[in-house]
Design a protein around this motif. Structure first.
Motif, mmCIF file in Angstrom:
data_model
loop_
_atom_site.group_PDB
_atom_site.id
_atom_site.type_symbol
_atom_site.label_atom_id
_atom_site.label_comp_id
_atom_site.label_asym_id
_atom_site.label_seq_id
_atom_site.Cartn_x
_atom_site.Cartn_y
_atom_site.Cartn_z
ATOM 1 N N ILE A 31 0.837 -1.200 0.000
ATOM 2 C CA ILE A 31 0.000 0.000 0.000
ATOM 3 C C ILE A 31 0.872 1.250 0.000
ATOM 4 C CG2 ILE A 31 -1.567 1.370 1.440
ATOM 5 C CD1 ILE A 31 -2.903 -1.235 2.267
ATOM 6 N N VAL A 32 1.863 1.279 0.875
ATOM 7 C CA VAL A 32 2.752 2.436 0.946
ATOM 8 C C VAL A 32 3.513 2.596 -0.366
ATOM 9 C CG1 VAL A 32 4.723 3.452 2.150
ATOM 10 C CG2 VAL A 32 2.969 2.225 3.449
ATOM 11 N N LEU A 33 3.999 1.476 -0.918
ATOM 12 C CA LEU A 33 4.742 1.546 -2.178
ATOM 13 C C LEU A 33 3.861 2.077 -3.306
ATOM 14 C CD1 LEU A 33 7.532 0.732 -3.470
ATOM 15 C CD2 LEU A 33 6.402 -1.385 -4.183
ATOM 16 N N THR A 34 2.627 1.592 -3.381
ATOM 17 C CA THR A 34 1.711 2.017 -4.442
ATOM 18 C C THR A 34 1.375 3.496 -4.333
ATOM 19 O OG1 THR A 34 0.756 -0.212 -4.519
ATOM 20 C CG2 THR A 34 -0.522 1.547 -5.524
ATOM 21 N N SER A 35 1.348 4.020 -3.112
ATOM 22 C CA SER A 35 1.000 5.437 -2.941
ATOM 23 C C SER A 35 2.019 6.369 -3.582
ATOM 24 C CB SER A 35 0.869 5.760 -1.447
ATOM 25 O OG SER A 35 2.132 5.716 -0.801
ATOM 26 N N PHE A 36 3.229 5.884 -3.800
ATOM 27 C CA PHE A 36 4.276 6.711 -4.418
ATOM 28 C C PHE A 36 4.446 6.419 -5.910
ATOM 29 C CE2 PHE A 36 5.546 6.641 0.064
ATOM 30 C CZ PHE A 36 5.715 8.002 0.301
ATOM 31 N N LYS A 37 3.651 5.494 -6.447
ATOM 32 C CA LYS A 37 3.793 5.138 -7.860
ATOM 33 C C LYS A 37 3.075 6.137 -8.768
ATOM 34 C CE LYS A 37 4.340 0.083 -7.742
ATOM 35 N NZ LYS A 37 3.762 -1.207 -8.189
ATOM 36 N N PHE A 62 -5.773 15.593 -0.819
ATOM 37 C CA PHE A 62 -6.246 16.860 -0.255
ATOM 38 C C PHE A 62 -7.170 17.595 -1.223
ATOM 39 C CE2 PHE A 62 -2.484 16.016 2.282
ATOM 40 C CZ PHE A 62 -2.921 16.346 3.558
ATOM 41 N N GLU A 63 -7.042 17.317 -2.513
ATOM 42 C CA GLU A 63 -7.967 17.913 -3.473
ATOM 43 C C GLU A 63 -9.342 17.257 -3.399
ATOM 44 O OE1 GLU A 63 -6.218 17.579 -7.285
ATOM 45 O OE2 GLU A 63 -4.546 18.947 -6.861
ATOM 46 N N LEU A 230 -11.975 7.126 2.988
ATOM 47 C CA LEU A 230 -11.736 6.149 1.910
ATOM 48 C C LEU A 230 -12.958 5.905 1.041
ATOM 49 C CD1 LEU A 230 -9.483 3.629 3.857
ATOM 50 C CD2 LEU A 230 -8.789 5.166 2.023
ATOM 51 N N PRO A 231 -14.166 5.727 1.608
ATOM 52 C CA PRO A 231 -15.339 5.553 0.729
ATOM 53 C C PRO A 231 -15.575 6.748 -0.182
ATOM 54 C CG PRO A 231 -15.867 4.895 2.963
ATOM 55 C CD PRO A 231 -14.521 5.549 3.015
ATOM 56 N N TRP A 241 -6.403 4.248 -7.605
ATOM 57 C CA TRP A 241 -5.957 3.422 -6.496
ATOM 58 C C TRP A 241 -4.695 3.944 -5.829
ATOM 59 C CZ3 TRP A 241 -9.202 0.389 -4.264
ATOM 60 C CH2 TRP A 241 -10.258 -0.138 -5.005
ATOM 61 N N GLU A 242 -3.868 4.662 -6.555
ATOM 62 C CA GLU A 242 -2.694 5.250 -5.910
ATOM 63 C C GLU A 242 -3.115 6.319 -4.905
ATOM 64 O OE1 GLU A 242 -3.519 7.803 -9.496
ATOM 65 O OE2 GLU A 242 -3.589 5.656 -8.977
ATOM 66 N N VAL A 243 -4.241 7.007 -5.190
ATOM 67 C CA VAL A 243 -4.761 8.006 -4.264
ATOM 68 C C VAL A 243 -5.363 7.316 -3.031
ATOM 69 C CG1 VAL A 243 -6.376 9.918 -3.976
ATOM 70 C CG2 VAL A 243 -5.204 9.593 -6.163
ATOM 71 N N VAL A 244 -6.084 6.234 -3.253
ATOM 72 C CA VAL A 244 -6.642 5.462 -2.145
ATOM 73 C C VAL A 244 -5.521 4.948 -1.245
ATOM 74 C CG1 VAL A 244 -7.952 3.402 -1.528
ATOM 75 C CG2 VAL A 244 -8.688 4.797 -3.464
ATOM 76 N N CYS A 245 -4.442 4.458 -1.846
ATOM 77 C CA CYS A 245 -3.302 3.962 -1.070
ATOM 78 C C CYS A 245 -2.616 5.090 -0.309
ATOM 79 C CB CYS A 245 -2.304 3.265 -1.980
ATOM 80 S SG CYS A 245 -2.884 1.690 -2.652
ATOM 81 N N ALA A 246 -2.542 6.269 -0.920
ATOM 82 C CA ALA A 246 -1.946 7.417 -0.231
ATOM 83 C C ALA A 246 -2.780 7.798 0.992
ATOM 84 C CB ALA A 246 -1.826 8.593 -1.194
ATOM 85 N N CYS A 247 -4.095 7.803 0.824
ATOM 86 C CA CYS A 247 -4.979 8.110 1.942
ATOM 87 C C CYS A 247 -4.843 7.047 3.036
ATOM 88 C CB CYS A 247 -6.425 8.198 1.461
ATOM 89 S SG CYS A 247 -7.617 8.681 2.728
#
Length: 277
Positions: A31-37, A62-63, A230-231, A241-247
């Motif tokens: 999850i953490v890795l995907t958030s930076f992809k 944040f947007e 998240l919902p 999904w990268e945004v979901v993982c970042a959250c």
């Protein structure tokens, strides 16, 4: 033969433990890795492990969730306040169950535990109806009460085992020397149980921070917490999904840091209740 078995045990046990750690932490790592992809690498097959990291997903959170800082504040306040009251009330109740001769106290203790038998979703409608009548829908006060009740049975049972592991002779000796029951509790028992209290508080705070069902049902604007962000991200026409993982990463990090800072108390507290004095 026994020496060979002991040798194998020394080799196999660490391998199994390392394997379990990898299995448990790999989803979090991914999850953490995907958030930076970058977005175009999220579903690449085979998965890309080495890439140039980007923070676009975090800016996007944040947007899409402009009230994210408010959610952080709400989650923090609710977790801290509910943990304080649940741990305080649960500790006193557990001390009473451990030390005093109460009629049918084992049945009463089992009744406290039985409140955790049903899934939380089974209590959503009753809480919603009650809170609607007393104007507690979408308020931090309502979440305080719910989270205190959720954590109370857990704190009572965990602290009771810890108090049972502390010899009652300590208090008796202190009271023979002139202390009152309350003074013996404050000066003798609670310092001896501080590791267990800290461990209980850590678990209670984690459960409060991650609580989703009641926060989703009882809040809709002012008292929104982090997990129900998240919902909101899933309501987009195309889920990023990268945004979901970042959250998800930003939701996970505070509790990871909190648990890491309190790990020595956590280990000490979990081992206290396993041995009775």
């Amino acid at each position: 033969m026994e020496e060979f078995i002991a040798y194998l045990r020394k080799i196999i046990v660490p391998i199994v433990l390392v394997g379990l750690v990898i299995v448990c932490f790999f989803p979090i790592f991914y999850i953490v890795l995907t958030s930076f992809k970058p977005a175009d690498l999220v579903f690449s097959m085979p998965p890309v492990w080495i890439f140039k990291p980007t923070l676009k997903a975090y800016y996007r959170v944040f947007e899409l969730v402009p009230d994210f800082p408010t959610r952080v504040f709400n989650s923090t306040v609710v977790a801290v306040v509910s943990t304080f009251f649940a741990t305080t009330i649960g500790t006193l109740a557990a001390y009473a169950l451990s030390r005093f001769e109460i009629k049918a106290k084992e049945h009463f203790a089992f009744f406290i535990l039985s409140t955790r038998f049903a899934p939380p979703v089974g209590f959503v409608v009753p809480f919603y109806l009650i809170f609607s009548e007393v104007a507690l829908i979408d308020t931090l006060t309502g979440l305080f009460l719910v989270h205190i009740m959720i954590n109370l049975s857990f704190t009572v049972w965990m602290m009771r085992g810890i108090f049972d592991s502390i010899p009652v002779e300590y208090e008796e000796a202190a009271m023979v020397d002139g202390m009152t029951r309350f003074q013996a509790l404050r000066r003798i028992v609670l310092p001896a149980a501080k590791g267990g209290i800290a461990a209980t508080a850590i678990f209670a705070m984690i459960m409060s921070w991650n609580e989703f069902v009641f926060a989703l049902t009882l809040c809709n604007l002012r008292a929104n917490t982090l997990p129900i962000a998240l919902p909101k991200l899933d309501q987009m026409s195309i889920v990023q999904w990268e945004v979901v993982c970042a959250c998800g990463t930003m939701i996970i990090i505070p509790m990871v840091l909190f648990t890491f800072l309190g790990q020595r108390y956590l280990i000490r507290g979990l081992t206290m209740g396993t041995v009775r004095g």
